[in-house]
Design an enzyme around this catalytic site. Structure first.
Site, PDB file in Angstrom:
ATOM      1  CB  CYS A   1      38.005  32.511  42.577  1.00  9.24           C
ATOM      2  SG  CYS A   1      38.748  33.637  41.399  1.00  9.24           S
TER       3      CYS A   1
ATOM      4  CE  LYS B   1      33.734  34.554  39.014  1.00  6.69           C
ATOM      5  NZ  LYS B   1      34.497  33.584  38.250  1.00  6.69           N
TER       6      LYS B   1
END
Ligand SMILES: NC(=O)c1ccc[n+]([C@@H]2O[C@H](COP(=O)([O-])OP(=O)(O)OC[C@H]3O[C@@H](n4cnc5c(N)ncnc54)[C@H](O)[C@@H]3O)[C@@H](O)[C@H]2O)c1
Length: 430
Positions: free
Chosen positions: A267, A213
């Site tokens: 992110c 991720k």
């Protein structure tokens, strides 16, 4: 009987995720410890701009509150006691360059103190590799006295949606499930299948999934840094970087992202520091990724300095100039101004002595330099910086006539057709 799910964190991920489960037949308890978030959501208010089948997230929120299939509470302990499925979407911000675990740890502790045997915990936050195994699991086991894989179940299931496409991507984005034991994997998959039609990929290593991720985000960060460097090269060569990238991307194995005013949101800017935190433990250096991050972090300064240089060619300078800014969010169409390069550009302009008037119809947060209309931001401005596409077809060209004489136009989004500009305007595209 309806499945009841508790979701910790009701932000950009947690709220649409909760509502997506509610739309798919679950009872959902959303937990948020921020009194403002709790208060707004319990009154049916959200400033997120997600849509599902053309219905706004605000309407979905109101309807699910009305039906009682979604409710929000600030008492996480109570929520955990009422459910057997708990999802954590609380993030780990970066302070300076260091991960700040307090919110995430607090959520894990609340779960650990109140979890019942047989429950499943899914971690959907993006985390520093190793967090679920080495931080979250010990907290859950120590505080509950229950054993993961025997009495309670735990999986790391990264959230991979892009803001603005949440409902669609819950359904269509392949999901990774990392869990050390078979029962956790299968229980996690049952929950994921409630709102996903996409492929599920299993791994028995939670850390491998966590790392994957982080590197998904990191490759975008590095890719964007590459596009910035190529933009400088194209500019010096008298080429249009957007055209050059479009040509290169016709190759079926090439996907270069386009340059812009920088990289923001929760992110991508954090990804490097998540990997670095682990790399330091392992005594590993990440020079290329570090350079990419610094390139992107430096962009707001570059844009501010470029604006100053363009003004100087017109006998002006940033100090004392009125600068109009279109866009404050971290990306086009977005209400999210977290770590937004546009906000950072405004700060750089202000610290150079400019008078900044910024407009963004999507951002709800207040700023002292924010205006109610684009017209008032542009009225009499010496320069216009286009940092975001605010809506489809956004084009402020017709308002340039109300700017100061000889205006400077800085277009970081490839929106403006220079042929339509007044002849005295000076134009620069990233
Ligand atoms: N935003 C995205 O598009 C996106 C996409 C994929 C993954 N992620 C990851 O998902 C996670 C959440 O991101 P986000 O954008 O939703 O963040 P966010 O800040 O919008 O939401 C997090 C929420 O958690 C709440 N919170 C903090 N401590 C809490 C606690 N102890 N108990 C309950 N609630 C608590 C906060 O008040 C906040 O509202 C992050 O790890 C992020 O990296 C985000």
């Amino acid at each position: 009987m309806k499945q009841t799910i508790t979701v910790f964190g009701q932000g950009y991920v947690g709220l649409p995720l909760s509502l997506s489960f509610a739309l798919n037949g679950c009872n959902v308890i959303g937990v948020d410890t921020d009194p403002k978030v709790y208060d707004q959501l319990s009154h049916g208010i959200t400033y997120q701009t997600e849509k599902h089948q053309n219905i706004s997230i605000r309407e979905i929120l109101k309807e699910q509150l009305r039906q009682g299939t979604y409710r929000v509470i600030n008492d996480g302990a109570e929520a955990v006691r009422q459910t057997r499925t708990i999802i954590i979407t609380v993030g780990i911000p970066i302070n300076g360059e260091t991960p700040f675990y307090d919110h995430f740890d607090a959520a894990c502790r609340t779960v650990g103190e109140n979890i019942q045997a047989g429950s499943l915990v899914l971690i959907r936050s993006t985390v520093i590799p190793g967090t679920t195994e080495n931080r979250c699991k010990p907290i859950l086991e120590q505080l509950s006295g229950l054993k993961v894989g025997q009495d309670i179940f735990l999986a790391y299931v990264p959230e991979r949606i892009a803001e603005g496409k949440a409902f669609e991507e819950f359904e269509t984005m392949p999901t990774l499930i990392g869990a050390a034991d078979e029962e956790s994997r299968q229980k996690a998959a049952e929950i994921i299948r409630i709102n996903s039609k996409a492929q599920i990929i299993f791994s028995d290593s939670m850390t491998a999934v966590e790392t994957s991720k982080v590197i998904e985000n990191l490759q975008r960060d590095a890719n964007i840094a590459i596009s910035q460097e190529l933009a400088r090269f194209a500019e010096a060569s008298g080429l249009n970087i957007f055209e050059v990238i479009k040509l290169a991307n016709t190759h079926t194995r090439v996907n270069i992202l386009t340059p812009g005013p920088g990289v923001g949101g929760y992110c991508i800017p954090n990804a490097f520091y998540y990997l670095k935190a682990k790399a330091q433990e392992l005594d590993i250096e990440l020079p290329l990724l570090e350079k990419a991050r610094k390139t992107n972090e430096n962009l707001p300064k570059f844009i501010a300095e470029k604006t100053d240089a363009l003004l100087r060619l017109r006998g002006k300078k940033l100090s004392g100039a009125k600068i109009a800014v279109a866009g404050l969010a971290m990306k086009d169409y977005s209400p999210d101004d977290r770590l937004s390069p546009a906000v950072e550009i405004c700060k750089q302009l202000l610290s150079a002595g400019a008078l900044v008037s910024a407009y963004d119809s999507n951002v709800s947060n207040a700023y002292p330099f924010k205006t109610e209309t684009l017209e008032s931001a542009m009225e009499g401005a010496d320069a216009l910086l286009i940092l975001n596409r605010l809506y489809d077809g956004f084009d402020p060209t017709d308002k340039i006539q109300h700017m100061a004489p000889n205006p400077v136009i800085v277009d970081t989004r490839n929106l403006i057709d220079p042929k339509k500009l007044p002849p005295e305007a000076s134009f620069w595209k990233i």
